[in-house]
Motif scaffolding. Structure first.
Motif, PDB file in Angstrom:
ATOM      1  N   PRO A  95      52.688  46.516  55.716  1.00  0.00           N
ATOM      2  CA  PRO A  95      52.050  47.229  54.598  1.00  0.00           C
ATOM      3  C   PRO A  95      53.071  47.550  53.517  1.00  0.00           C
ATOM      4  O   PRO A  95      54.279  47.307  53.683  1.00  0.00           O
ATOM      5  N   ARG A  96      52.604  48.101  52.413  1.00  0.00           N
ATOM      6  CA  ARG A  96      53.499  48.421  51.302  1.00  0.00           C
ATOM      7  C   ARG A  96      54.666  49.264  51.787  1.00  0.00           C
ATOM      8  O   ARG A  96      54.497  50.211  52.536  1.00  0.00           O
ATOM      9  N   GLY A  97      55.857  48.900  51.308  1.00  0.00           N
ATOM     10  CA  GLY A  97      57.058  49.614  51.703  1.00  0.00           C
ATOM     11  C   GLY A  97      57.768  49.016  52.895  1.00  0.00           C
ATOM     12  O   GLY A  97      58.897  49.396  53.201  1.00  0.00           O
ATOM     13  N   ASP A 107      55.520  31.160  50.864  1.00  0.00           N
ATOM     14  CA  ASP A 107      54.234  30.471  50.826  1.00  0.00           C
ATOM     15  C   ASP A 107      53.393  30.900  49.623  1.00  0.00           C
ATOM     16  O   ASP A 107      52.547  30.131  49.147  1.00  0.00           O
ATOM     17  N   VAL A 108      53.596  32.117  49.144  1.00  0.00           N
ATOM     18  CA  VAL A 108      52.900  32.542  47.919  1.00  0.00           C
ATOM     19  C   VAL A 108      53.281  31.631  46.762  1.00  0.00           C
ATOM     20  O   VAL A 108      52.415  31.097  46.046  1.00  0.00           O
ATOM     21  N   VAL A 190      43.888  29.422  39.108  1.00  0.00           N
ATOM     22  CA  VAL A 190      44.521  30.630  39.631  1.00  0.00           C
ATOM     23  C   VAL A 190      43.590  31.292  40.648  1.00  0.00           C
ATOM     24  O   VAL A 190      42.371  31.299  40.479  1.00  0.00           O
ATOM     25  N   HIS A 191      44.165  31.812  41.694  1.00  0.00           N
ATOM     26  CA  HIS A 191      43.412  32.534  42.723  1.00  0.00           C
ATOM     27  C   HIS A 191      42.981  33.897  42.205  1.00  0.00           C
ATOM     28  O   HIS A 191      41.850  34.338  42.413  1.00  0.00           O
ATOM     29  N   ALA A 192      43.916  34.588  41.535  1.00  0.00           N
ATOM     30  CA  ALA A 192      43.669  35.853  40.836  1.00  0.00           C
ATOM     31  C   ALA A 192      43.468  37.055  41.753  1.00  0.00           C
ATOM     32  O   ALA A 192      43.035  38.107  41.284  1.00  0.00           O
ATOM     33  N   ASP A 193      43.783  36.923  43.042  1.00  0.00           N
ATOM     34  CA  ASP A 193      43.610  38.080  43.931  1.00  0.00           C
ATOM     35  C   ASP A 193      44.483  37.943  45.179  1.00  0.00           C
ATOM     36  O   ASP A 193      44.060  38.282  46.283  1.00  0.00           O
ATOM     37  N   VAL A 225      49.073  39.616  38.446  1.00  0.00           N
ATOM     38  CA  VAL A 225      48.132  40.226  39.385  1.00  0.00           C
ATOM     39  C   VAL A 225      48.776  40.341  40.762  1.00  0.00           C
ATOM     40  O   VAL A 225      48.675  41.374  41.441  1.00  0.00           O
ATOM     41  N   HIS A 226      49.445  39.276  41.159  1.00  0.00           N
ATOM     42  CA  HIS A 226      50.080  39.270  42.477  1.00  0.00           C
ATOM     43  C   HIS A 226      51.161  40.343  42.581  1.00  0.00           C
ATOM     44  O   HIS A 226      51.196  41.120  43.545  1.00  0.00           O
ATOM     45  N   LEU A 227      52.049  40.402  41.612  1.00  0.00           N
ATOM     46  CA  LEU A 227      53.116  41.403  41.655  1.00  0.00           C
ATOM     47  C   LEU A 227      52.546  42.814  41.635  1.00  0.00           C
ATOM     48  O   LEU A 227      53.022  43.706  42.341  1.00  0.00           O
ATOM     49  N   HIS A 228      51.522  43.017  40.823  1.00  0.00           N
ATOM     50  CA  HIS A 228      50.911  44.340  40.724  1.00  0.00           C
ATOM     51  C   HIS A 228      50.326  44.781  42.066  1.00  0.00           C
ATOM     52  O   HIS A 228      50.489  45.935  42.483  1.00  0.00           O
ATOM     53  N   LYS A 229      49.664  43.875  42.755  1.00  0.00           N
ATOM     54  CA  LYS A 229      48.975  44.238  43.990  1.00  0.00           C
ATOM     55  C   LYS A 229      49.882  44.220  45.225  1.00  0.00           C
ATOM     56  O   LYS A 229      49.559  44.864  46.237  1.00  0.00           O
ATOM     57  N   MET A 230      51.011  43.519  45.154  1.00  0.00           N
ATOM     58  CA  MET A 230      51.874  43.390  46.321  1.00  0.00           C
ATOM     59  C   MET A 230      52.852  44.550  46.484  1.00  0.00           C
ATOM     60  O   MET A 230      53.232  44.885  47.608  1.00  0.00           O
ATOM     61  N   SER A 231      53.315  45.127  45.391  1.00  0.00           N
ATOM     62  CA  SER A 231      54.331  46.188  45.476  1.00  0.00           C
ATOM     63  C   SER A 231      55.512  45.736  46.342  1.00  0.00           C
ATOM     64  O   SER A 231      55.882  46.386  47.327  1.00  0.00           O
TER      65      SER A 231
END
Length: 331
Positions: A95-97, A107-108, A190-193, A225-231
């Motif tokens: 999880p985050r952190g 793979d991303v 783009v997958h976008a999510d 979007v990816h960077l924002h959601k991945m932290s």
């Protein structure tokens, strides 16, 4: 028969629910599968242009890896059957952190590079008013119009909460003024999510789920979007950016660093608006224990403060204040 799987999934409803679909594991004689059923009445808060099953069919034909196989699709009733991917959801193991297994960021970027090779004519038809290839300002405007629409739709119900939380009356203005400065750049699929809950680590590789938000658009938006959601942790983020810049075609890299920050500004504002609504609805409609509620409020406070930097807040909002205001709005 496939309809039997659908009926079994309706009875079970023991799968994981996203914002737009229920995902129900059904065991069959040939092994488990996932039955994916659209959620009736789900609030649409994202730009969507294609049926997910058509995207998955196109990816299979182009031999894009890291994607689950589509086994069956039905319009009436609406459902899909996907192959079951054995493994662990990345959010469960990291999880985050928490530091990610190295294969995940690798793979991303691999996925993003593969999507950039999918020809436009192998994908479903675009809406007739879709921006022409490379018109990044027009593409970005489509994104922000959806966010503006969410704000307008829920302003009557949540307007007082928005105001109390510090959301401006015109929250998108700081973003809209930056769209015209975007660099023109060829569009790709783009997958976008892509985020931790949409990835399964299976047999040493990552499989990416939930393709309902796929678009024909700016690859830098995908990255934002990816960077924002991945932290990501700082070094993980730097590694992803470095590898992405090394593997993507040069035509897709023009002006990417400045444009990445512009798209990130939109995502921060969008999250503050959308998640104020979604989290308030979750807290209204479900029974959370104290720890779960604290976690949800903490996430909302983080999202609001990230947007607050775009809105030039004088000071951050505290979690305790967010909790009090949300409870006041929903009680």
């Amino acid at each position: 028969m496939m309809i039997d799987l659908y009926q079994a999934a309706l009875r079970a409803r023991n799968g994981a629910s996203g914002f737009y679909n229920d995902n129900v594991r059904i065991d069959t004689a040939g092994g488990p599968v996932i039955v994916r059923i659209p959620l009736a009445g789900a609030d649409s808060m994202d730009l969507r242009i294609w049926p997910e099953q058509e995207v998955l069919a196109a990816l299979a034909a182009h031999h894009v890896t890291h994607v689950p196989r589509l086994l069956h699709t039905s319009r009436h009733p609406a459902f899909q059957v996907h192959e079951y991917i054995p493994g662990e959801v990345v959010d469960d193991i990291a999880p985050r952190g928490v530091r990610l297994p190295p294969v995940v960021p690798h793979d991303v970027v691999d996925l993003f590079a593969q999507l950039a090779t999918v020809p436009r004519d192998k994908l479903p038809a675009l809406p007739t008013d879709w921006p022409v290839d490379g018109d990044t300002p027009a593409f970005a405007s489509r994104l922000s119009r959806v966010t503006e629409g969410v704000y307008a739709t829920f302003r009557q119900r949540f307007g007082a909460l928005f105001t109390a939380l510090g959301v401006p009356d015109e929250p998108l203005v700081p973003v809209l003024t930056r769209w015209d400065n975007l660099t023109l750049r060829p569009f790709v699929l783009v997958h976008a999510d892509v985020h931790r809950k949409n990835m399964i680590l299976s047999n040493g590789r990552v499989v990416f789920l939930d393709w309902e938000l796929a678009l024909w658009g700016d690859p830098v938006y995908e990255l934002a979007v990816h960077l924002h959601k991945m932290s990501y942790l700082d070094d993980e983020r730097s590694a992803v950016l470095g590898r992405w810049a090394n593997v993507m075609p040069p035509t897709l890299l023009r002006g990417w660093e400045a444009d990445l920050e512009t798209y990130l500004a939109h995502e921060r504002v969008k999250s503050a608006i959308v998640d104020t609504v979604r989290y308030s609805q979750l807290l209204t409609g479900a029974s959370f224990n104290a720890d779960d509620e604290h976690h949800l409020i903490g996430k909302l406070a983080q999202k609001l403060n990230a947007a607050g930097e775009i809105w030039r807040w004088a000071e951050p909002i505290m979690e305790e204040r967010v909790a009090a205001l949300v409870h006041q709005a929903i009680d």
